[in-house]
Design a protein around this motif. Sequence first.
Motif, PDB file in Angstrom:
ATOM      1  N   ASN A 116      29.729   4.787   3.341  1.00 52.27           N
ATOM      2  CA  ASN A 116      29.751   6.071   2.632  1.00 52.27           C
ATOM      3  C   ASN A 116      29.564   7.238   3.588  1.00 52.27           C
ATOM      4  O   ASN A 116      30.255   8.261   3.471  1.00 52.27           O
ATOM      5  N   ALA A 117      28.624   7.071   4.530  1.00 52.75           N
ATOM      6  CA  ALA A 117      28.379   8.141   5.498  1.00 52.75           C
ATOM      7  C   ALA A 117      29.660   8.436   6.277  1.00 52.75           C
ATOM      8  O   ALA A 117      30.045   9.602   6.452  1.00 52.75           O
ATOM      9  N   LEU A 118      30.338   7.388   6.727  1.00 54.07           N
ATOM     10  CA  LEU A 118      31.569   7.569   7.496  1.00 54.07           C
ATOM     11  C   LEU A 118      32.657   8.211   6.627  1.00 54.07           C
ATOM     12  O   LEU A 118      33.368   9.121   7.069  1.00 54.07           O
ATOM     13  N   LYS A 119      32.774   7.720   5.382  1.00 52.56           N
ATOM     14  CA  LYS A 119      33.810   8.238   4.474  1.00 52.56           C
ATOM     15  C   LYS A 119      33.593   9.745   4.232  1.00 52.56           C
ATOM     16  O   LYS A 119      34.531  10.534   4.282  1.00 52.56           O
ATOM     17  N   GLU A 120      32.326  10.114   3.995  1.00 50.80           N
ATOM     18  CA  GLU A 120      32.018  11.534   3.743  1.00 50.80           C
ATOM     19  C   GLU A 120      32.394  12.414   4.935  1.00 50.80           C
ATOM     20  O   GLU A 120      32.713  13.586   4.781  1.00 50.80           O
ATOM     21  N   GLU A 121      32.338  11.828   6.129  1.00 52.39           N
ATOM     22  CA  GLU A 121      32.684  12.596   7.330  1.00 52.39           C
ATOM     23  C   GLU A 121      34.175  12.530   7.648  1.00 52.39           C
ATOM     24  O   GLU A 121      34.609  13.025   8.685  1.00 52.39           O
ATOM     25  N   GLY A 122      34.957  11.875   6.775  1.00 52.86           N
ATOM     26  CA  GLY A 122      36.408  11.866   6.969  1.00 52.86           C
ATOM     27  C   GLY A 122      36.954  10.626   7.657  1.00 52.86           C
ATOM     28  O   GLY A 122      38.135  10.599   8.047  1.00 52.86           O
ATOM     29  N   VAL A 123      36.105   9.586   7.819  1.00 54.85           N
ATOM     30  CA  VAL A 123      36.569   8.352   8.462  1.00 54.85           C
ATOM     31  C   VAL A 123      37.257   7.468   7.427  1.00 54.85           C
ATOM     32  O   VAL A 123      36.732   7.272   6.322  1.00 54.85           O
ATOM     33  N   ILE A 124      38.455   6.984   7.752  1.00 51.75           N
ATOM     34  CA  ILE A 124      39.260   6.184   6.826  1.00 51.75           C
ATOM     35  C   ILE A 124      39.489   4.800   7.443  1.00 51.75           C
ATOM     36  O   ILE A 124      39.826   4.685   8.625  1.00 51.75           O
ATOM     37  N   GLU A 125      39.290   3.771   6.619  1.00 54.34           N
ATOM     38  CA  GLU A 125      39.516   2.396   7.065  1.00 54.34           C
ATOM     39  C   GLU A 125      41.009   2.119   7.213  1.00 54.34           C
ATOM     40  O   GLU A 125      41.808   2.581   6.393  1.00 54.34           O
TER      41      GLU A 125
ATOM     42  N   THR B  70      27.275  25.262  21.067  1.00 55.63           N
ATOM     43  CA  THR B  70      26.399  24.837  19.966  1.00 55.63           C
ATOM     44  C   THR B  70      27.091  23.777  19.113  1.00 55.63           C
ATOM     45  O   THR B  70      26.483  22.760  18.749  1.00 55.63           O
ATOM     46  N   LEU B  71      28.384  24.014  18.811  1.00 50.94           N
ATOM     47  CA  LEU B  71      29.135  23.038  18.006  1.00 50.94           C
ATOM     48  C   LEU B  71      29.163  21.680  18.696  1.00 50.94           C
ATOM     49  O   LEU B  71      28.985  20.646  18.051  1.00 50.94           O
ATOM     50  N   VAL B  72      29.382  21.680  20.003  1.00 55.23           N
ATOM     51  CA  VAL B  72      29.459  20.412  20.741  1.00 55.23           C
ATOM     52  C   VAL B  72      28.074  19.760  20.781  1.00 55.23           C
ATOM     53  O   VAL B  72      27.933  18.565  20.539  1.00 55.23           O
ATOM     54  N   ARG B  73      27.061  20.571  21.050  1.00 53.50           N
ATOM     55  CA  ARG B  73      25.706  20.033  21.173  1.00 53.50           C
ATOM     56  C   ARG B  73      25.242  19.375  19.876  1.00 53.50           C
ATOM     57  O   ARG B  73      24.564  18.356  19.898  1.00 53.50           O
ATOM     58  N   TYR B  74      25.577  19.965  18.744  1.00 53.38           N
ATOM     59  CA  TYR B  74      25.070  19.449  17.463  1.00 53.38           C
ATOM     60  C   TYR B  74      26.164  18.802  16.627  1.00 53.38           C
ATOM     61  O   TYR B  74      26.042  18.675  15.422  1.00 53.38           O
ATOM     62  N   ARG B  75      27.269  18.398  17.294  1.00 55.18           N
ATOM     63  CA  ARG B  75      28.414  17.870  16.540  1.00 55.18           C
ATOM     64  C   ARG B  75      28.065  16.662  15.693  1.00 55.18           C
ATOM     65  O   ARG B  75      28.630  16.457  14.635  1.00 55.18           O
ATOM     66  N   SER B  76      27.094  15.841  16.150  1.00 60.39           N
ATOM     67  CA  SER B  76      26.803  14.592  15.443  1.00 60.39           C
ATOM     68  C   SER B  76      25.769  14.768  14.338  1.00 60.39           C
ATOM     69  O   SER B  76      25.373  13.801  13.693  1.00 60.39           O
ATOM     70  N   GLN B  77      25.337  16.004  14.126  1.00 64.60           N
ATOM     71  CA  GLN B  77      24.241  16.246  13.189  1.00 64.60           C
ATOM     72  C   GLN B  77      24.507  15.695  11.787  1.00 64.60           C
ATOM     73  O   GLN B  77      23.678  14.967  11.237  1.00 64.60           O
ATOM     74  N   ASP B  78      25.661  16.004  11.209  1.00 65.69           N
ATOM     75  CA  ASP B  78      25.940  15.611   9.823  1.00 65.69           C
ATOM     76  C   ASP B  78      26.007  14.097   9.669  1.00 65.69           C
ATOM     77  O   ASP B  78      25.367  13.535   8.775  1.00 65.69           O
ATOM     78  N   LEU B  79      26.789  13.439  10.538  1.00 68.26           N
ATOM     79  CA  LEU B  79      26.912  11.978  10.421  1.00 68.26           C
ATOM     80  C   LEU B  79      25.586  11.303  10.712  1.00 68.26           C
ATOM     81  O   LEU B  79      25.182  10.364  10.012  1.00 68.26           O
ATOM     82  N   ALA B  80      24.867  11.800  11.733  1.00 68.59           N
ATOM     83  CA  ALA B  80      23.569  11.194  12.078  1.00 68.59           C
ATOM     84  C   ALA B  80      22.617  11.261  10.883  1.00 68.59           C
ATOM     85  O   ALA B  80      21.970  10.268  10.537  1.00 68.59           O
ATOM     86  N   LYS B  81      22.542  12.417  10.230  1.00 70.20           N
ATOM     87  CA  LYS B  81      21.676  12.577   9.056  1.00 70.20           C
ATOM     88  C   LYS B  81      22.008  11.548   7.986  1.00 70.20           C
ATOM     89  O   LYS B  81      21.129  10.981   7.351  1.00 70.20           O
ATOM     90  N   LYS B  82      23.320  11.322   7.792  1.00 71.31           N
ATOM     91  CA  LYS B  82      23.755  10.411   6.729  1.00 71.31           C
ATOM     92  C   LYS B  82      23.512   8.950   7.087  1.00 71.31           C
ATOM     93  O   LYS B  82      23.535   8.088   6.220  1.00 71.31           O
ATOM     94  N   ILE B  83      23.305   8.663   8.382  1.00 68.77           N
ATOM     95  CA  ILE B  83      23.101   7.285   8.816  1.00 68.77           C
ATOM     96  C   ILE B  83      21.621   6.886   8.700  1.00 68.77           C
ATOM     97  O   ILE B  83      21.297   5.713   8.593  1.00 68.77           O
ATOM     98  N   LEU B  84      20.731   7.889   8.685  1.00 67.40           N
ATOM     99  CA  LEU B  84      19.303   7.587   8.683  1.00 67.40           C
ATOM    100  C   LEU B  84      18.892   6.665   7.525  1.00 67.40           C
ATOM    101  O   LEU B  84      18.121   5.718   7.752  1.00 67.40           O
ATOM    102  N   PRO B  85      19.382   6.862   6.290  1.00 69.39           N
ATOM    103  CA  PRO B  85      19.002   5.934   5.209  1.00 69.39           C
ATOM    104  C   PRO B  85      19.400   4.485   5.509  1.00 69.39           C
ATOM    105  O   PRO B  85      18.658   3.557   5.143  1.00 69.39           O
ATOM    106  N   SER B  86      20.540   4.275   6.202  1.00 71.90           N
ATOM    107  CA  SER B  86      20.940   2.912   6.563  1.00 71.90           C
ATOM    108  C   SER B  86      19.907   2.294   7.506  1.00 71.90           C
ATOM    109  O   SER B  86      19.565   1.114   7.388  1.00 71.90           O
ATOM    110  N   LEU B  87      19.420   3.090   8.441  1.00 67.38           N
ATOM    111  CA  LEU B  87      18.387   2.596   9.359  1.00 67.38           C
ATOM    112  C   LEU B  87      17.115   2.237   8.592  1.00 67.38           C
ATOM    113  O   LEU B  87      16.486   1.212   8.869  1.00 67.38           O
ATOM    114  N   ASP B  88      16.746   3.081   7.616  1.00 64.33           N
ATOM    115  CA  ASP B  88      15.571   2.780   6.779  1.00 64.33           C
ATOM    116  C   ASP B  88      15.777   1.453   6.051  1.00 64.33           C
ATOM    117  O   ASP B  88      14.887   0.604   6.026  1.00 64.33           O
ATOM    118  N   ASN B  89      16.953   1.273   5.452  1.00 65.37           N
ATOM    119  CA  ASN B  89      17.255   0.034   4.727  1.00 65.37           C
ATOM    120  C   ASN B  89      17.177  -1.180   5.643  1.00 65.37           C
ATOM    121  O   ASN B  89      16.672  -2.229   5.250  1.00 65.37           O
TER     122      ASN B  89
END
Lengths: 179, 179
Positions: A116-125, B70-89
């Motif tokens: 879901n995280a990847l899909k939301e960011e525009g990643v397509i399988e 700034t865009l390059v430095r923080y480019r991964s911010q959105d996807l990284a945030k969305k991945i954190l719940p997977s790490l918790d799981n």
Amino acid sequence: MSEEIKDETLNEENESVEETTEEVEVEEVEEVIDEVAELKKLLSEMEDKYLRSHAEMQNIARRSREERETLVRYRSQDLAKKILPSLDNLERALAIPEMDENVRKGLEMVQESLNNALKEEGVIEISPKDEVFDPNEHQAIQSVPAADGVASDTVVEVFQKGYKLHERILRPAMVVVAS
Amino acid sequence: MSEEIKDETLNEENESVEETTEEVEVEEVEEVIDEVAELKKLLSEMEDKYLRSHAEMQNIARRSREERETLVRYRSQDLAKKILPSLDNLERALAIPEMDENVRKGLEMVQESLNNALKEEGVIEISPKDEVFDPNEHQAIQSVPAADGVASDTVVEVFQKGYKLHERILRPAMVVVAS
């Protein structure tokens, strides 16, 4: 004073005026005319400089806008690419048959939230089973004779899913193609 | 031709020149002097326009460079945030004691590869056990009386890890603080 003398005096005055005027014309007027030409040249050069600078400014602004749009559109590319092996590992782990039901559920949750995280960011399988082979998105790692009713160039098996971010390939799908 | 007549002719010519010169001075010279003033004004205005445009161009280029960094430095911010719940799981799944050793190894591989991907993109874990409570990076969800030898304001337990991307907080760590 006779009329003659008066006239002479006037004539002398006129001659004096004539001399001053002559000087203005010969020295200053020519100088001023040169200055006009020089000023016109400077003005034209400065106008050119301004127009070039203005055009360059618009170019910089346009390029910077385009660059920003591209950076934003593909911002997740690097992290997404690095996450793909984790997804592969998850799929392999989920393929193990003897697995506790709770663990399986936990893994499926992780898989789903990553997808879901990847899909939301525009990643397509890219998973082209039964589709026509597309060298832009698929990499043929094996070729097998086409079975009855299967057109050649059909993907008959996907070894490893591919992924793209919008229209940019993150990695191609590894496939078996009918020939 | 007598000397007198010659002189008169010269005089007439001189008078004619004088008239023309008078005209040049009164009409054209004043016109030219006005033109010089007008040209100087136009040149000064155009120079101002050029300098403003040039300064604006430099501003746009500088802002665009900063924005890009700034865009390059923080480019991964959105996807990284969305991945954190997977790490918790994943962490929760790994906490289940009755787990097949192969499954555990598989999960640990997934966890490690996710953590490495995030680390490579500049994501840093915030896990401040035994550190001094920092309201910028930690969120206190509980306060307990400080045990002997423990300074107040010490984080005594981390409920949920926090994460930052470079110096930007993705989410604070949820902690228990000694008071």
